[in-house]
Design a protein around this motif. Structure first.
Motif, PDB file in Angstrom:
ATOM      1  N   VAL A 102       0.854  -1.186   0.000  1.00 38.77           N
ATOM      2  CA  VAL A 102       0.000   0.000   0.000  1.00 38.77           C
ATOM      3  C   VAL A 102       0.893   1.239   0.000  1.00 38.77           C
ATOM      4  CG1 VAL A 102      -1.841   1.228   1.208  1.00 38.77           C
ATOM      5  CG2 VAL A 102      -1.714  -1.266   1.367  1.00 38.77           C
ATOM      6  N   SER A 103       0.734   2.068  -1.037  1.00 41.40           N
ATOM      7  CA  SER A 103       1.450   3.347  -1.083  1.00 41.40           C
ATOM      8  C   SER A 103       0.595   4.356  -1.836  1.00 41.40           C
ATOM      9  CB  SER A 103       2.813   3.196  -1.769  1.00 41.40           C
ATOM     10  OG  SER A 103       2.652   2.997  -3.147  1.00 41.40           O
ATOM     11  N   ARG A 104       0.777   5.620  -1.520  1.00 44.75           N
ATOM     12  CA  ARG A 104       0.015   6.674  -2.197  1.00 44.75           C
ATOM     13  C   ARG A 104       0.263   6.652  -3.704  1.00 44.75           C
ATOM     14  NH1 ARG A 104       1.312   9.032   2.701  1.00 44.75           N
ATOM     15  NH2 ARG A 104      -0.461   9.906   3.813  1.00 44.75           N
ATOM     16  N   ALA A 105       1.504   6.387  -4.094  1.00 44.57           N
ATOM     17  CA  ALA A 105       1.866   6.404  -5.515  1.00 44.57           C
ATOM     18  C   ALA A 105       1.143   5.324  -6.311  1.00 44.57           C
ATOM     19  CB  ALA A 105       3.378   6.226  -5.660  1.00 44.57           C
ATOM     20  N   GLN A 163      -7.276   7.839  -0.553  1.00 44.93           N
ATOM     21  CA  GLN A 163      -7.696   6.594   0.089  1.00 44.93           C
ATOM     22  C   GLN A 163      -6.651   6.057   1.059  1.00 44.93           C
ATOM     23  OE1 GLN A 163      -8.451   3.828  -3.111  1.00 44.93           O
ATOM     24  NE2 GLN A 163     -10.620   4.329  -3.120  1.00 44.93           N
ATOM     25  N   TYR A 164      -5.433   6.537   0.953  1.00 44.90           N
ATOM     26  CA  TYR A 164      -4.329   5.995   1.758  1.00 44.90           C
ATOM     27  C   TYR A 164      -4.625   6.113   3.248  1.00 44.90           C
ATOM     28  CZ  TYR A 164       0.364   5.137   3.557  1.00 44.90           C
ATOM     29  OH  TYR A 164       1.438   4.621   4.226  1.00 44.90           O
ATOM     30  N   LEU A 181      -9.506  -4.984  -0.603  1.00 40.23           N
ATOM     31  CA  LEU A 181      -8.519  -4.315  -1.436  1.00 40.23           C
ATOM     32  C   LEU A 181      -8.614  -4.801  -2.871  1.00 40.23           C
ATOM     33  CD1 LEU A 181      -5.537  -4.931   1.006  1.00 40.23           C
ATOM     34  CD2 LEU A 181      -6.922  -2.877   0.872  1.00 40.23           C
ATOM     35  N   THR A 182      -8.341  -3.900  -3.813  1.00 42.44           N
ATOM     36  CA  THR A 182      -8.314  -4.255  -5.222  1.00 42.44           C
ATOM     37  C   THR A 182      -6.969  -3.854  -5.804  1.00 42.44           C
ATOM     38  OG1 THR A 182     -10.687  -3.890  -5.415  1.00 42.44           O
ATOM     39  CG2 THR A 182      -9.443  -3.909  -7.474  1.00 42.44           C
ATOM     40  N   GLY A 183      -6.413  -4.733  -6.641  1.00 41.17           N
ATOM     41  CA  GLY A 183      -5.140  -4.439  -7.285  1.00 41.17           C
ATOM     42  C   GLY A 183      -4.634  -5.599  -8.106  1.00 41.17           C
ATOM     43  N   VAL A 201      -1.776  -2.708  -4.319  1.00 41.59           N
ATOM     44  CA  VAL A 201      -3.091  -2.142  -4.039  1.00 41.59           C
ATOM     45  C   VAL A 201      -3.327  -0.892  -4.874  1.00 41.59           C
ATOM     46  CG1 VAL A 201      -4.595  -1.204  -2.240  1.00 41.59           C
ATOM     47  CG2 VAL A 201      -3.049  -3.094  -1.709  1.00 41.59           C
ATOM     48  N   ARG A 202      -4.452  -0.896  -5.613  1.00 38.54           N
ATOM     49  CA  ARG A 202      -4.879   0.254  -6.413  1.00 38.54           C
ATOM     50  C   ARG A 202      -6.069   0.964  -5.781  1.00 38.54           C
ATOM     51  NH1 ARG A 202      -0.357   0.996  -9.132  1.00 38.54           N
ATOM     52  NH2 ARG A 202       0.199  -0.847 -10.308  1.00 38.54           N
TER      53      ARG A 202
END
Length: 126
Positions: free
Chosen positions: A85-88, A95-96, A107-109, A122-123
């Motif tokens: 999980v990262s803001r980037a 959402q972060y 979570l979706t990604g 994670v997106r």
């Protein structure tokens, strides 16, 4: 001082020449590509194809890094995912948030494998 500069220049030239002479050419026909199994995993420890997936489960632990954290998630069917999980990486950086141990998350990604472990970039945090 002038002698010092000359010696430094000479040493730099010798190092540059030495580095040039040790270069080896790699021909494309000599490069070995990892074998891919029927399940899509490769001998190179990672898979190139990433599949988008939504998981929900219990946060077991989090390990914070420089730009975010990795959460170990256990799904209802007992599978373990390591969710990065990262803001980037998020579609919406707002959402972060940090997860707490024993929190249930969705979570979706993109799912992929690294060294035999399921990873999730994670997106979206649902």
């Amino acid at each position: 001082m002038k002698c010092y500069v000359q010696n430094l220049a000479m040493l730099s030239a010798v190092i540059a020449f030495g580095c040039q002479s040790n270069k080896t050419e790699i021909h494309p026909e000599e490069v070995k590509t990892p074998a891919v199994s029927a399940k899509g995993t490769s001998d190179a420890q990672t898979t190139a194809a990433k599949e988008t997936q939504t998981i929900d489960g219990l946060v077991k632990e989090t390990n914070h890094g420089k730009d975010g954290y990795t959460a170990k998630i256990e799904t209802n069917d007992g599978k373990i995912f390591y969710a990065t999980v990262s803001r980037a990486n998020l579609k919406d950086a707002k959402q972060y948030r940090d997860f707490n141990a024993n929190e249930i998350v969705k979570l979706t990604g993109e799912v992929w494998r690294l060294e035999g472990k399921d990873q999730l970039t994670v997106r979206e945090i649902n």
